[in-house]
Enzyme design. Sequence first.
Site, PDB file in Angstrom:
ATOM      1  N   GLY A  45      -2.589   9.730 -15.759  1.00 50.60           N
ATOM      2  CA  GLY A  45      -3.763  10.081 -16.389  1.00 50.60           C
ATOM      3  C   GLY A  45      -4.011  11.387 -16.089  1.00 50.60           C
ATOM      4  O   GLY A  45      -3.773  12.089 -15.295  1.00 50.60           O
ATOM      5  N   GLN A  50      -8.858  19.199 -16.017  1.00 51.70           N
ATOM      6  CA  GLN A  50      -8.109  19.389 -15.036  1.00 51.70           C
ATOM      7  C   GLN A  50      -7.083  20.406 -15.302  1.00 51.70           C
ATOM      8  O   GLN A  50      -6.486  21.041 -14.563  1.00 51.70           O
ATOM      9  CB  GLN A  50      -7.151  17.929 -14.805  1.00 51.70           C
ATOM     10  CG  GLN A  50      -8.199  17.052 -13.960  1.00 51.70           C
ATOM     11  CD  GLN A  50      -6.994  15.694 -13.745  1.00 51.70           C
ATOM     12  OE1 GLN A  50      -7.136  15.027 -14.540  1.00 51.70           O
ATOM     13  NE2 GLN A  50      -6.612  15.520 -12.495  1.00 51.70           N
ATOM     14  N   CYS A  95      -5.124  11.034  -7.706  1.00 52.33           N
ATOM     15  CA  CYS A  95      -5.318  12.284  -8.641  1.00 52.33           C
ATOM     16  C   CYS A  95      -4.617  13.365  -8.704  1.00 52.33           C
ATOM     17  O   CYS A  95      -4.412  13.863  -7.686  1.00 52.33           O
ATOM     18  CB  CYS A  95      -6.987  12.498  -8.373  1.00 52.33           C
ATOM     19  SG  CYS A  95      -7.604  13.772  -9.392  1.00 52.33           S
ATOM     20  N   LEU A  96      -3.971  13.920  -9.780  1.00 50.19           N
ATOM     21  CA  LEU A  96      -3.315  15.189  -9.689  1.00 50.19           C
ATOM     22  C   LEU A  96      -4.283  16.627  -9.375  1.00 50.19           C
ATOM     23  O   LEU A  96      -3.525  17.280  -8.857  1.00 50.19           O
ATOM     24  CB  LEU A  96      -2.877  15.502 -11.186  1.00 50.19           C
ATOM     25  CG  LEU A  96      -1.659  14.531 -11.814  1.00 50.19           C
ATOM     26  CD1 LEU A  96      -1.405  14.681 -13.044  1.00 50.19           C
ATOM     27  CD2 LEU A  96      -0.592  14.578 -11.023  1.00 50.19           C
ATOM     28  N   HIS A 137     -11.803   6.473 -13.959  1.00 48.61           N
ATOM     29  CA  HIS A 137     -11.420   7.641 -13.390  1.00 48.61           C
ATOM     30  C   HIS A 137     -11.492   8.989 -14.135  1.00 48.61           C
ATOM     31  O   HIS A 137     -12.050   9.853 -13.637  1.00 48.61           O
ATOM     32  CB  HIS A 137     -10.157   7.463 -12.543  1.00 48.61           C
ATOM     33  CG  HIS A 137      -9.415   8.485 -11.875  1.00 48.61           C
ATOM     34  ND1 HIS A 137      -9.276   8.390 -10.391  1.00 48.61           N
ATOM     35  CD2 HIS A 137      -9.004   9.833 -12.207  1.00 48.61           C
ATOM     36  CE1 HIS A 137      -8.851   9.635  -9.943  1.00 48.61           C
ATOM     37  NE2 HIS A 137      -8.589  10.429 -11.114  1.00 48.61           N
ATOM     38  N   GLU A 138     -10.917   8.870 -15.277  1.00 49.86           N
ATOM     39  CA  GLU A 138     -10.688  10.092 -16.340  1.00 49.86           C
ATOM     40  C   GLU A 138     -12.141  10.386 -16.672  1.00 49.86           C
ATOM     41  O   GLU A 138     -12.535  11.497 -16.933  1.00 49.86           O
ATOM     42  CB  GLU A 138      -9.919   9.742 -17.314  1.00 49.86           C
ATOM     43  CG  GLU A 138      -8.258   9.460 -16.859  1.00 49.86           C
ATOM     44  CD  GLU A 138      -7.875  10.581 -15.873  1.00 49.86           C
ATOM     45  OE1 GLU A 138      -8.243  11.727 -15.735  1.00 49.86           O
ATOM     46  OE2 GLU A 138      -7.023  10.113 -14.972  1.00 49.86           O
ATOM     47  N   HIS A 141     -14.109  12.607 -14.369  1.00 46.26           N
ATOM     48  CA  HIS A 141     -13.791  13.972 -14.513  1.00 46.26           C
ATOM     49  C   HIS A 141     -14.440  14.728 -15.555  1.00 46.26           C
ATOM     50  O   HIS A 141     -14.897  15.972 -15.506  1.00 46.26           O
ATOM     51  CB  HIS A 141     -12.191  13.931 -14.788  1.00 46.26           C
ATOM     52  CG  HIS A 141     -11.229  14.020 -13.732  1.00 46.26           C
ATOM     53  ND1 HIS A 141     -11.165  14.795 -12.585  1.00 46.26           N
ATOM     54  CD2 HIS A 141     -10.089  13.224 -13.473  1.00 46.26           C
ATOM     55  CE1 HIS A 141     -10.188  14.531 -11.841  1.00 46.26           C
ATOM     56  NE2 HIS A 141      -9.628  13.380 -12.264  1.00 46.26           N
TER      57      HIS A 141
HETATM   58  C1  Y12 Z   1      -5.569   4.094 -11.461  1.00 46.98           C
HETATM   59  C2  Y12 Z   1      -6.072   5.150 -10.583  1.00 46.98           C
HETATM   60  C3  Y12 Z   1      -6.267   6.516 -10.866  1.00 46.98           C
HETATM   61  C4  Y12 Z   1      -5.668   7.006 -12.146  1.00 46.98           C
HETATM   62  C5  Y12 Z   1      -5.781   8.369 -12.698  1.00 46.98           C
HETATM   63  C6  Y12 Z   1      -4.581   9.287 -12.649  1.00 46.98           C
HETATM   64  N1  Y12 Z   1      -3.791   9.556 -11.609  1.00 46.98           N
HETATM   65  C7  Y12 Z   1      -2.795   9.890 -11.373  1.00 46.98           C
HETATM   66  O1  Y12 Z   1      -1.916  10.046 -12.537  1.00 46.98           O
HETATM   67  C8  Y12 Z   1      -2.140  10.607 -10.191  1.00 46.98           C
HETATM   68  C9  Y12 Z   1      -0.908  10.802  -9.921  1.00 46.98           C
HETATM   69  C10 Y12 Z   1      -0.320  11.531  -8.913  1.00 46.98           C
HETATM   70  C11 Y12 Z   1       0.881  11.999  -9.012  1.00 46.98           C
HETATM   71  C12 Y12 Z   1       1.384  12.813  -7.982  1.00 46.98           C
HETATM   72  O2  Y12 Z   1       2.493  13.473  -7.738  1.00 46.98           O
HETATM   73  C13 Y12 Z   1       3.829  12.974  -7.723  1.00 46.98           C
HETATM   74  O3  Y12 Z   1       3.671  11.666  -7.498  1.00 46.98           O
HETATM   75  C14 Y12 Z   1       4.968  13.516  -7.871  1.00 46.98           C
HETATM   76  C15 Y12 Z   1       0.577  12.871  -6.573  1.00 46.98           C
HETATM   77  O4  Y12 Z   1       1.088  13.756  -5.841  1.00 46.98           O
HETATM   78  C16 Y12 Z   1       1.764  13.328  -4.492  1.00 46.98           C
HETATM   79  O5  Y12 Z   1       1.424  12.319  -4.356  1.00 46.98           O
HETATM   80  C17 Y12 Z   1       2.488  14.365  -3.861  1.00 46.98           C
HETATM   81  C18 Y12 Z   1      -0.429  12.484  -6.464  1.00 46.98           C
HETATM   82  C19 Y12 Z   1      -1.130  11.708  -7.723  1.00 46.98           C
HETATM   83  C20 Y12 Z   1      -4.984   6.165 -12.970  1.00 46.98           C
HETATM   84  C21 Y12 Z   1      -4.956   4.633 -12.576  1.00 46.98           C
HETATM   85 CO    CO Z   2      -8.034  12.540 -11.453  1.00 50.15          CO
END
Ligand code: Y12
Ligand code: CO
Length: 171
Positions: A45, A50, A95-96, A137-138, A141
């Site tokens: 997401g 962001q 969260c990214l 969550h989004e 933001h």
């Molecule tokens: C449920 C809860 C929150 C959401 C919001 C969207 N969140 C994400 O997309 C988070 C992604 C994420 C990716 C990461 O990078 C990698 O895994 C390579 C990260 O970094 C590390 O863990 C190092 C952290 C978060 C949607 C649904």
């Molecule tokens: Co986020």
Amino acid sequence: MVREVLIYPDRRLKLVSKDVENFDAQLHSLLEDMKETMYASDGIGLAAIQIGVAKNVLIINLADEEGEQSPEDLQEIINPVILEAHGSVTYQEGCLSIPSVYEDIERKKEIRVRYFNRDGEMIEKDLDSLMSIAFQHELDHLQGHLFIEKLSYLKRKKFEKDWKKKIKEGK
Ligand code: Y12
Ligand code: CO
């Protein structure tokens, strides 16, 4: 184009985003950049703020049972609002903009939402499960809020301490 993801505590993440007024090529180009950036960062997401654009635009692409993200499941969500919300659910969110941090966050379980697609068509639907959590969550933001604001006082203090240390160490 893959854009830079703003990382906490970037002050732009606190901005309140504004509604999209024109469903035009500029919006479509923003959506393409968001999609490329989200896939390049392994996210499910992403909100426009962001990548530094304070517009009410978000995208969500949940993984299927095999853990794959199908491009045809990508949801492009413009000017979203929650019409109704029921129940509560706790999920470990990430969260990214705050990489490597995962925390249990309580959200509404089921929501009824209204938004527009990239062509300006209005959509109303009920969401549950992970889609409901991701949407909330989004949407936070777009209102300038991050999931860490929902932590207890002590957990937030620990997060701030750990985060400062991480930044200092250049991780
Ligand atoms: C449920 C809860 C929150 C959401 C919001 C969207 N969140 C994400 O997309 C988070 C992604 C994420 C990716 C990461 O990078 C990698 O895994 C390579 C990260 O970094 C590390 O863990 C190092 C952290 C978060 C949607 C649904
Ligand atoms: Co986020």
